[in-house]
Enzyme design. Structure first.
Site, PDB file in Angstrom:
ATOM      1  N   GLU A 186       0.135  -1.036   5.658  1.00 60.06           N
ATOM      2  CA  GLU A 186       1.412  -0.762   6.082  1.00 60.06           C
ATOM      3  C   GLU A 186       1.323   0.598   6.801  1.00 60.06           C
ATOM      4  OE1 GLU A 186       5.569   0.599   7.440  1.00 60.06           O
ATOM      5  OE2 GLU A 186       4.050   1.002   6.084  1.00 60.06           O
TER       6      GLU A 186
ATOM      7  N   ASP B 182       1.065  -0.666   0.174  1.00 58.20           N
ATOM      8  CA  ASP B 182      -0.402  -0.403  -0.172  1.00 58.20           C
ATOM      9  C   ASP B 182       0.969   1.359   0.277  1.00 58.20           C
ATOM     10  OD1 ASP B 182       0.381  -0.895   2.678  1.00 58.20           O
ATOM     11  OD2 ASP B 182      -0.527   1.150   3.334  1.00 58.20           O
TER      12      ASP B 182
END
Length: 442
Positions: free
Chosen positions: A180, A85
């Site tokens: 994350e 991400d």
């Protein structure tokens, strides 16, 4: 210095960077955004195509795979991870990666915003990369080197090992995590699913950086309930929650405790989100410090400010909820520094000058370490992350691949394979207990 890995890394990184994978803190799903699957599923297919084993996409959005050992000794299982991400802080839609080949050391003007200029005078690390191939975005989006550089490095490393079975290494696990950037990359089941003794995240900055000390982090949400009424009849009746939110922020220390006024080992209180109406408002804060006492002090200060503002308007209701996020990985790694020491040795043998300094942030490794899997963070070369001036050197990524190959070899040696506290970490008592520290709902 050009490398045999350069072309593959460039191709992988540019392809991955074009895929929008921004996470969303407001979502309760895992992954938090459906579009992260566009890269996760691609990685599943690519891992299968290069011959990785046990390739799995978990129900919480992590990709896990295995590379079999090439040595007969019973040695620790090592994992290499990166997150897919990108940060919600800046647009990740429509990323247009640009490769500046053989960078000449001058200013780089990004074409879609002439005011977006990468200057070696402003960014001294860039000045040291003359001759490298530099990748940037076009000026209106982030690049996504955090952490698609890590993804490209781990994939290139995995393919290299699988195509060269003569290279010595023990059992290797590959992992790619979602979310994350919003503090939810390490699901409670991830340590058991990885089944490793030691791990490394490829999510660091400058060439040679080996991180074993991070912030400890809490998240705070302040809810302000005002008194709503039509503004035409509001005299002595309306209690505007937005006014109280502004008062609360202005009451916080502005000079000594914000990210823009702190550095090195100083912690901070950062307001990063505000929404609401005159009837009710919500403020989001992140609290950061390298020591738990300091983190606790930040939380107490925020609560004290809430109490002070509440006292100015008893008709309002102000509630502050603090949730633990992650803890400084140093607390566990200092018990056995061998994962860090071998990373340093891998740099030495690869001709890379290494250094370690506390990182003013956290990684998936912070949570994994806390949950029983020692996980230092290793360099990728990424710079100016979370904004339009983000960039990465292809050659820095290549050096990271070389380091990972050497790390695999070092962990397979008889000395490194000797029994210590490292082995058995995957079964360490209490690893699951710490999972409750994180508010997985965001």
């Amino acid at each position: 210095m050009k490398s045999k890995f350069d072309s593959e890394l460039e191709d992988r990184f540019v392809r991955y960077a074009r895929i929008d994978t921004q996470s969303d803190e407001k979502s309760a799903t895992s992954p938090s955004t459906e579009k992260q699957y566009n890269l996760l599923k691609l990685l599943v297919n690519e891992l299968k195509s290069i011959g990785a084993q046990d390739v799995t996409l978990t129900d919480y959005g992590a990709v896990i795979a295995s590379i079999p050992s090439t040595v007969k000794a019973e040695i620790p299982t090592i994992a290499f991870l990166a997150h897919v991400d990108t940060a919600p802080a800046f647009s990740g839609t429509g990323v247009k990666p640009i490769v500046h080949r053989n960078y000449n050391g001058s200013d780089i003007v990004l074409p879609d915003d002439q005011n977006a200029v990468l200057s070696p005078k402003r960014f001294p690390y860039l000045a040291r990369k003359a001759g490298d191939d530099i990748i940037t975005a076009s000026g209106t989006t982030l690049l996504g080197a955090d952490d698609k550089a890590g993804v490209a490095i781990v994939m290139t490393f995995a393919r290299h090992l699988l195509q060269n079975p003569d290279l010595p290494h023990g059992p290797i696990r590959i992992g790619f995590t979602p979310d994350e950037e919003i503090g939810r990359g390490v699901h409670a089941r991830l340590p058991a699913d990885l089944g490793c003794d030691v791990a490394y995240t490829l999510d660091g900055g400058e060439l040679g950086e080996i991180v074993y000390e991070t912030f400890s982090a809490d998240k705070a949400v302040v809810h302000i309930q005002g008194v709503s009424i039509h503004p035409g009849q509001a005299k002595d009746k309306l209690v505007n929650a937005l006014h109280l939110a502004a008062k609360l922020i202005n009451t916080m220390p502005q000079v000594t405790l914000t990210p823009e006024t702190t550095a090195d080992r100083e912690g901070f209180i950062h307001v990063y989100q505000m929404s609401g109406t005159p009837a009710a408002a919500d403020l989001g804060f992140i609290l950061r410090d390298f020591e738990l006492d300091g983190l606790r002090d930040h939380g107490e200060l925020l609560k004290q400010v809430c109490t002070t503002v509440q006292a100015t308007e008893p008709r309002a209701r102000i509630n502050c909820t603090i949730t633990p996020q992650y803890r400084n990985m140093r607390y566990w790694l200092e018990e056995d520094m061998r994962p860090v020491e071998l990373a340093r040795e891998a740099c030495d043998e690869s001709g890379i000058k290494h250094f370690s300094s506390p990182t003013r942030g956290g990684t998936d490794g912070s949570r994994l370490t806390e949950m029983g899997v020692p996980t230092p963070n290793l360099f990728t070369g990424m710079q100016n992350i979370h904004g339009p001036l983000e960039w990465i050197s292809v050659q820095n990524m290549a050096r990271a691949v070389e380091m990972c190959v050497k790390l695999g070899e070092l962990w397979s040696s008889p000395t490194s394979a000797a029994p210590t506290a490292i082995q058995g970490n995957r079964h360490r008592k209490g690893a699951a207990d710490t999972a409750a520290l994180v508010d997985w709902s965001g």
